[in-house]
Design a protein around this motif. Structure first.
Motif: not given
Length: 402
Positions: A78-85, A117-122
């Motif tokens: 999950a971390f790797a995928l997030a870091r690759n947007d 990072d996807a713009g979903m702060p809540s």
């Protein structure tokens, strides 16, 4: 050296903060341990810490393959995928980790990173709250919450406080130290941040995030382009396709009035096919100022179209692209890369981006977006002024035709 001895050596190096050397040992150890998910996990994590996010993706898949029933394996994926947007996939991978271990606070942290990072702060906030309830001393949770505090709340003090806590919990992890250095810089303690960054590169000389940050500090805070260039060139040497470091190298070259070198650097940058329209603006503007419209115009047009296609376009950038396409250029000898990122809030690219930052990855805080309305010009109706100069000879070489 036996495989066990190599793993023990890697673990010791990791504990000391020498992640770069430990990474080499884990890489050799995993060749003889196809089912040792912990070794694969450490190797993947090390790549992410070093800013090598693109390489971390296949390593994360290998980690899951080594043990598909490991919650930690799915969490690091999950971390790797997030870091690759790749945010939806990152959330799905974190959910898989939680299905195997509902109390995996690290998986929740990386899920929150994807949400943020996807713009979903809540959603990110709710996920972080849950993670802290489960494990109030997890460095990954405080690391991500610090990033969230900056991106969602623009709260520099909370950002720094969370990173300080993460650092105290895991002083051996370079990516936390680098982020803490940025937090200290944002609060005006650049000297403290500089010491932290230098400590990182002493043990991890090719850490891309640290090298980029050191280049930025020396240029923006201390006004020393020569020291800045040394660090940024080290970043480019370690990762020749690193967009963030190539972009900042061009900034230094433009500031030093080395236009030919800056043009060559932007050539290298654009050959990586960047996905962020700001690079098309910067490269195109530099070429337009140099009078090379054949190269500039297609990049500017492509950048304009990319920016328009974004869910929330940066209207200032659209206007800049539009103006250059119509007028054929702007002021010369200006550093166009990251000077705007040194504004009130800490904004910068993570170097993973085209290790990417990357670029940075990454935090997406838009600075200077004044909401200026475009003037309704249709760029497809006629050639930009830059191209008109070339058309008197019969055709516009290399022009983009919509």
């Amino acid at each position: 050296m036996t495989r066990g001895q190599r793993i023990a050596r890697a673990d010791a190096l990791w504990t000391q903060g020498a992640v770069e050397t430990a990474l080499d040992e884990y890489e050799q150890a995993k060749a003889g341990a196809p089912n040792d998910a912990r070794v694969y996990y450490q190797y993947t994590y090390g790549l992410l810490i070093e800013g090598r996010a693109a390489e971390a993706l296949p390593a994360a898949e290998e980690t899951v393959t080594a043990n598909p029933f490991s919650s930690d394996a799915w969490a690091i994926r999950a971390f790797a995928l997030a870091r690759n947007d790749r945010y939806p996939e990152a959330v799905a991978s974190a959910l898989q980790a939680l299905s195997l271990d509902p109390n995996n606070a690290t998986a929740l942290a990386y899920m929150a990173l994807a949400y943020s990072d996807a713009g979903m702060p809540s959603m990110a906030e709710q996920t972080l709250d849950r993670a802290l309830e489960i494990d109030p001393e997890n460095p990954a949770v405080f690391y991500v919450r610090g990033l969230w505090n900056l991106a969602a709340n623009f709260d520099q003090a909370a950002y720094q406080a969370d990173l300080q806590t993460a650092y105290e919990l895991a002083p051996n992890l370079p990516h936390i130290a680098v982020e803490l250095a940025w937090a200290n810089w944002g609060l005006g303690a650049a000297d403290v941040g500089l010491e932290q960054l230098e400590a990182v590169v002493e043990q991890n000389p090719n850490n891309l995030d640290a090298l980029y940050a050191l280049g930025f500090f020396w240029m923006q805070t201390y006004g020393d382009p020569n020291k800045a260039r040394d660090y940024i060139e080290r970043c480019v040497t370690a990762d020749p396709a690193n967009v963030s470091c190539l972009d900042y190298l061009a900034t230094i070259q433009l500031t030093s009035l080395e236009l030919d070198d800056a043009l060559q650097t932007y050539d290298r940058l654009m050959n990586t096919n960047p996905t962020d329209p700001k690079y098309y603006l910067r490269a195109g503007r530099t070429y337009a100022n140099a009078g090379n419209c054949n190269v500039a115009s297609p990049w500017l047009q492509e950048g304009y179209e990319m920016e328009q296609a974004l869910e929330e376009p940066n209207t200032d950038r659209l206007a800049a692209l539009e103006d250059i396409l119509i007028t054929g250029g702007g002021p010369t000898n200006r550093a166009y890369s990251t000077s705007e990122d040194a504004a009130a809030s800490r904004v910068r690219e993570r170097v993973i981006r085209v290790s990417v930052h990357s670029e940075r990855p990454s935090i997406r805080v838009v600075v200077g977006n004044s909401g200026r309305r475009l003037r309704g010009r249709n760029l497809a109706r006629g050639p930009p002024a830059c191209l008109v100069q070339r058309e008197v000879s019969g055709r516009a070489q290399g022009a983009h035709v919509p």
